[in-house]
Design a protein around this motif. Structure first.
Motif, PDB file in Angstrom:
ATOM      1  N   MET A 271       0.058  -0.307   6.892  1.00  0.00           N
ATOM      2  CA  MET A 271       0.268  -1.717   6.577  1.00  0.00           C
ATOM      3  C   MET A 271       0.382  -1.827   5.063  1.00  0.00           C
ATOM      4  SD  MET A 271       0.350  -4.958   7.769  1.00  0.00           S
ATOM      5  CE  MET A 271      -0.663  -5.133   9.251  1.00  0.00           C
ATOM      6  N   GLY A 272       1.574  -2.083   4.568  1.00  0.00           N
ATOM      7  CA  GLY A 272       1.767  -2.121   3.131  1.00  0.00           C
ATOM      8  C   GLY A 272       1.058  -3.295   2.485  1.00  0.00           C
ATOM      9  N   ASP A 273       0.634  -3.095   1.242  1.00  0.00           N
ATOM     10  CA  ASP A 273       0.006  -4.205   0.521  1.00  0.00           C
ATOM     11  C   ASP A 273       1.023  -4.985  -0.311  1.00  0.00           C
ATOM     12  OD1 ASP A 273       0.528  -2.672  -1.764  1.00  0.00           O
ATOM     13  OD2 ASP A 273      -1.577  -2.173  -2.132  1.00  0.00           O
ATOM     14  N   HIS A 274       2.279  -4.529  -0.314  1.00  0.00           N
ATOM     15  CA  HIS A 274       3.392  -5.214  -0.997  1.00  0.00           C
ATOM     16  C   HIS A 274       3.142  -5.390  -2.491  1.00  0.00           C
ATOM     17  CE1 HIS A 274       4.940  -5.858   3.013  1.00  0.00           C
ATOM     18  NE2 HIS A 274       3.826  -6.468   3.347  1.00  0.00           N
ATOM     19  N   SER A 275       2.340  -4.499  -3.040  1.00  0.00           N
ATOM     20  CA  SER A 275       2.011  -4.598  -4.461  1.00  0.00           C
ATOM     21  C   SER A 275       3.243  -4.415  -5.332  1.00  0.00           C
ATOM     22  CB  SER A 275       0.945  -3.563  -4.825  1.00  0.00           C
ATOM     23  OG  SER A 275       1.309  -2.264  -4.383  1.00  0.00           O
ATOM     24  N   TYR A 276       4.171  -3.558  -4.898  1.00  0.00           N
ATOM     25  CA  TYR A 276       5.405  -3.394  -5.673  1.00  0.00           C
ATOM     26  C   TYR A 276       6.312  -4.603  -5.482  1.00  0.00           C
ATOM     27  CZ  TYR A 276       9.996  -1.766  -7.133  1.00  0.00           C
ATOM     28  OH  TYR A 276      11.220  -1.667  -7.751  1.00  0.00           O
ATOM     29  N   THR A 277       6.485  -5.017  -4.242  1.00  0.00           N
ATOM     30  CA  THR A 277       7.405  -6.107  -3.928  1.00  0.00           C
ATOM     31  C   THR A 277       7.018  -7.396  -4.640  1.00  0.00           C
ATOM     32  OG1 THR A 277       7.662  -5.102  -1.745  1.00  0.00           O
ATOM     33  CG2 THR A 277       8.550  -7.319  -2.037  1.00  0.00           C
ATOM     34  N   GLN A 278       5.724  -7.631  -4.797  1.00  0.00           N
ATOM     35  CA  GLN A 278       5.262  -8.849  -5.445  1.00  0.00           C
ATOM     36  C   GLN A 278       5.720  -8.943  -6.898  1.00  0.00           C
ATOM     37  OE1 GLN A 278       1.032  -8.621  -4.874  1.00  0.00           O
ATOM     38  NE2 GLN A 278       1.171  -8.991  -2.672  1.00  0.00           N
ATOM     39  N   HIS A 279       6.011  -7.812  -7.493  1.00  0.00           N
ATOM     40  CA  HIS A 279       6.445  -7.799  -8.895  1.00  0.00           C
ATOM     41  C   HIS A 279       7.941  -7.544  -9.022  1.00  0.00           C
ATOM     42  CE1 HIS A 279       2.078  -6.990  -9.145  1.00  0.00           C
ATOM     43  NE2 HIS A 279       2.158  -7.736 -10.238  1.00  0.00           N
TER      44      HIS A 279
END
Length: 286
Positions: A271-279
């Motif tokens: 389950m990705g934390d989307h830490s990259y996508t958020q930025h």
């Protein structure tokens, strides 16, 4: 894409590779790209890819000559490489795949595009794709995809089929005894995404499901938000060796999902934390 046939191309959009025209700098650029990936891929790429590199002797000493490569590849899996000037019409692409011909761009990226090139060049096509064609099951899957593409054109279902290609041939992961490994050419030819897809906490990794994949939009401008993982190539081939017409009819009334969306019935591996996508401020999807 421009569907006008270039004046130097045959009716099937094939051209001469014109290997003798590559400059010393272009051969050196291939070598540098190759060396960079070979520092990254061992332990990340799947065994079928690494075996294919070895059996085809796809070393880093300059751009391979298609004619010589074809003698090896055809003997192994019945495939050949045909040179094309760049992106080609869907119907032509499918026809080549259906007849075990892989279209490869005959140009190599410029120095300015060394880190990233939008259109697939000879490095992406030959280094990224061709080693996988030495695996008989995957080679058969690619031919079946081409045959399915020709049928899909008459059913107005190319978007769904494009997603299947994207999430398998270009950005697919496969399970192994030592964890997920890469088989998608879009990852295998990218140093950053080769690490990101396996090691970043940001993306989702989800078990492959055919309808789910065909409903999922994908990013065309950045790292993927979701990677679909197959158990093995036989399962991929069997899952897709069916009449797609009923699937296309089902998809007409089915929702499309965002690239990073997780569903209640997904086989979630990470389950990705989307830490990259958020930025990331890029939003282009298909």
């Amino acid at each position: 894409m421009d569907s006008t046939l270039p004046p130097h191309a045959a009716a099937d959009w094939t051209i001469d590779q014109n290997w003798s025209s590559y400059s010393a700098e272009e051969h050196q650029r291939w070598t540098r790209l190759h060396e960079r990936q070979m520092q990254i891929l061992p332990g990340r790429a799947c065994d079928a890819f690494m075996d294919g590199l070895s059996v085809l002797d796809l070393h880093g000493e300059g751009i391979p000559e298609f004619e010589a490569l074809n003698k090896q590849l055809q003997a192994i899996s019945g495939w050949t490489i045909v040179a094309v000037p760049g992106l080609i019409p869907d119907s032509v692409f499918f026809e080549h795949l259906a007849n075990r011909r892989f279209p490869a761009g005959n140009f190599i990226r410029s120095e300015a595009e060394f880190e990233y090139i939008e259109a697939p060049d000879v490095f992406h096509d030959i280094f990224g794709h061709v080693p996988m064609l030495t695996n008989q099951v995957f080679a058969d899957y690619m031919q079946a995809y081409g045959q399915g593409g020709l049928r899909a054109m008459n059913l107005n279902s190319l978007d769904a089929l494009a997603r299947l290609y994207w999430y398998t041939v270009e950005f697919g992961l496969i399970d192994s005894a030592t964890g997920p490994r890469i088989y998608g050419a879009g990852i295998l030819s990218s140093p950053a995404e080769s690490c990101f897809c396996l090691e970043s906490p940001s993306p989702n990794r989800v078990g492959f499901d055919l309808l789910r994949v065909m409903q999922t939009r994908y990013r065309i401008d950045d790292f993927q938000e979701t990677y679909f993982e197959i158990s093995d190539f036989n399962d991929l081939f069997h899952a897709t060796s069916q009449d797609f017409a009923p699937l296309y009819r089902a998809l007409e009334a089915a929702p499309n999902y965002a690239p990073g969306e997780i569903l209640a019935n997904d086989a979630v591996i990470q389950m990705g934390d989307h830490s990259y996508t958020q930025h990331s401020h890029l939003t282009a999807t298909r």
